[in-house]
Design a protein around this motif. Structure first.
Motif, short mmCIF file in Angstrom:
data_model
loop_
_atom_site.label_atom_id
_atom_site.label_comp_id
_atom_site.label_asym_id
_atom_site.label_seq_id
_atom_site.Cartn_x
_atom_site.Cartn_y
_atom_site.Cartn_z
N PRO A 18 -25.91 -13.39 51.93
CA PRO A 18 -26.55 -13.63 53.22
C PRO A 18 -25.53 -13.50 54.35
N LEU A 19 -26.03 -13.30 55.55
CA LEU A 19 -25.14 -13.20 56.70
C LEU A 19 -24.41 -14.51 56.92
N THR A 20 -23.13 -14.39 57.26
CA THR A 20 -22.38 -15.59 57.64
C THR A 20 -22.84 -16.01 59.04
N ALA A 21 -22.46 -17.21 59.43
CA ALA A 21 -22.83 -17.70 60.76
C ALA A 21 -22.29 -16.76 61.84
N ARG A 22 -21.06 -16.28 61.67
CA ARG A 22 -20.46 -15.39 62.66
C ARG A 22 -21.18 -14.05 62.69
N GLU A 23 -21.50 -13.49 61.52
CA GLU A 23 -22.24 -12.23 61.48
C GLU A 23 -23.60 -12.38 62.14
N HIS A 24 -24.25 -13.50 61.90
CA HIS A 24 -25.55 -13.76 62.51
C HIS A 24 -25.42 -13.82 64.03
N GLU A 25 -24.37 -14.47 64.52
CA GLU A 25 -24.15 -14.59 65.96
C GLU A 25 -23.88 -13.21 66.58
N VAL A 26 -23.06 -12.40 65.91
CA VAL A 26 -22.78 -11.05 66.40
C VAL A 26 -24.08 -10.24 66.43
N LEU A 27 -24.87 -10.32 65.36
CA LEU A 27 -26.15 -9.62 65.31
C LEU A 27 -27.05 -10.07 66.45
N ALA B 261 -20.14 -3.96 60.91
CA ALA B 261 -20.19 -3.18 59.67
C ALA B 261 -20.73 -4.02 58.52
N GLU B 262 -20.33 -5.28 58.45
CA GLU B 262 -20.84 -6.17 57.40
C GLU B 262 -22.34 -6.41 57.56
N VAL B 263 -22.80 -6.57 58.79
CA VAL B 263 -24.23 -6.75 59.05
C VAL B 263 -25.00 -5.52 58.57
N LEU B 264 -24.50 -4.33 58.92
CA LEU B 264 -25.16 -3.10 58.48
C LEU B 264 -25.24 -3.03 56.96
N HIS B 265 -24.13 -3.38 56.30
CA HIS B 265 -24.10 -3.35 54.84
C HIS B 265 -25.07 -4.37 54.24
N LYS B 266 -25.00 -5.59 54.72
CA LYS B 266 -25.83 -6.65 54.14
C LYS B 266 -27.32 -6.45 54.40
N LEU B 267 -27.66 -5.79 55.50
CA LEU B 267 -29.06 -5.54 55.80
C LEU B 267 -29.49 -4.15 55.34
N ALA C 221 -30.80 -2.36 61.77
CA ALA C 221 -30.41 -3.72 61.38
C ALA C 221 -31.20 -4.76 62.17
N VAL C 222 -31.36 -4.53 63.47
CA VAL C 222 -32.11 -5.46 64.32
C VAL C 222 -33.56 -5.51 63.88
N ARG D 156 -37.32 -9.87 58.71
CA ARG D 156 -36.96 -10.94 57.77
C ARG D 156 -36.90 -12.32 58.43
N GLY D 157 -37.16 -12.37 59.72
CA GLY D 157 -37.15 -13.65 60.42
C GLY D 157 -35.75 -14.17 60.73
N LEU D 158 -34.76 -13.30 60.71
CA LEU D 158 -33.38 -13.74 60.97
C LEU D 158 -33.09 -13.91 62.46
N LEU D 159 -33.94 -13.33 63.29
CA LEU D 159 -33.73 -13.40 64.75
C LEU D 159 -34.91 -14.10 65.43
N GLY D 160 -35.51 -15.01 64.74
CA GLY D 160 -36.64 -15.71 65.34
C GLY D 160 -37.95 -15.02 65.02
N GLY D 161 -38.85 -15.09 65.96
CA GLY D 161 -40.21 -14.58 65.75
C GLY D 161 -40.29 -13.09 65.72
N ARG D 162 -41.19 -12.58 66.53
CA ARG D 162 -41.45 -11.16 66.53
C ARG D 162 -40.44 -10.40 67.38
#
Length: 167
Positions: free
Chosen positions: A97-106, A134-140, A148-149, A155-161
């Motif tokens: 899964p995305l790390t907290a930092r990867e999630h914040e960058v995304l 690059a890690e976000v692209l790979h993991k997603l 990726a976005v 997948r609900g990683l960035l909130g709603g719709r």
């Protein structure tokens, strides 16, 4: 429509496939590969690829696969089906899964900030942001940040719709 890949990277096939579909250039697409494993066929089939055949299988099999794809749906030649099944059975481990930092960058990139702006906001170097991207692209399993976005919203990683959905 036909195209042939020499690369073992799935990105050329995905990019070409998206361009073909986006421009409406073909109603049915069969991927002719020179070698097994030259593309992420499962991913391409999920995107709507109609068929997959190995060039080495010979003209009769290639023609039969094309006829099958021209009919009612996905067509895999026998060798292509065996190769796909063995890869699926072997199972690629799911990416972490995305790390907290990867999630914040995304999240910040999805909001429209540039890599430099993300770096400044988070107190990181631009190279660190590039590595996280690059890690976000790979993991997603995405070929671009736009993909990726979109995947992250699905997948609900960035909130709603997604904002593209009118949210």
């Amino acid at each position: 429509m036909w195209w042939s890949l020499r690369s073992t990277c799935p990105t050329p096939a995905r990019s070409t496939w998206r361009a073909v579909k986006a421009r409406g250039l073909a109603r049915r697409v069969v991927l002719l590969l020179r070698e097994p494993g030259a593309a992420d066929v499962a991913g391409l089939l999920a995107l709507g690829l109609d068929g997959y055949v190995l060039q080495a299988e010979g003209g009769a099999t290639v023609a039969a696969t094309i006829r099958q794809a021209a009919g009612d749906g996905p067509a895999l030649s026998p060798a292509a089906a065996r190769g796909l099944l063995s890869r699926l059975r072997a199972g690629r481990p799911a990416p972490a899964p995305l790390t907290a930092r990867e999630h914040e960058v995304l999240r910040l990139l999805a909001a429209g900030l540039s890599g430099r702006e993300v770096a400044a906001r988070l107190g990181l170097s631009p190279k660190t942001v590039d590595r996280r991207r690059a890690e976000v692209l790979h993991k997603l399993d995405a070929a671009s940040m736009a993909e990726a976005v979109a995947t992250a919203y699905r997948r609900g990683l960035l909130g709603g719709r997604s904002p593209a959905d009118g949210a």
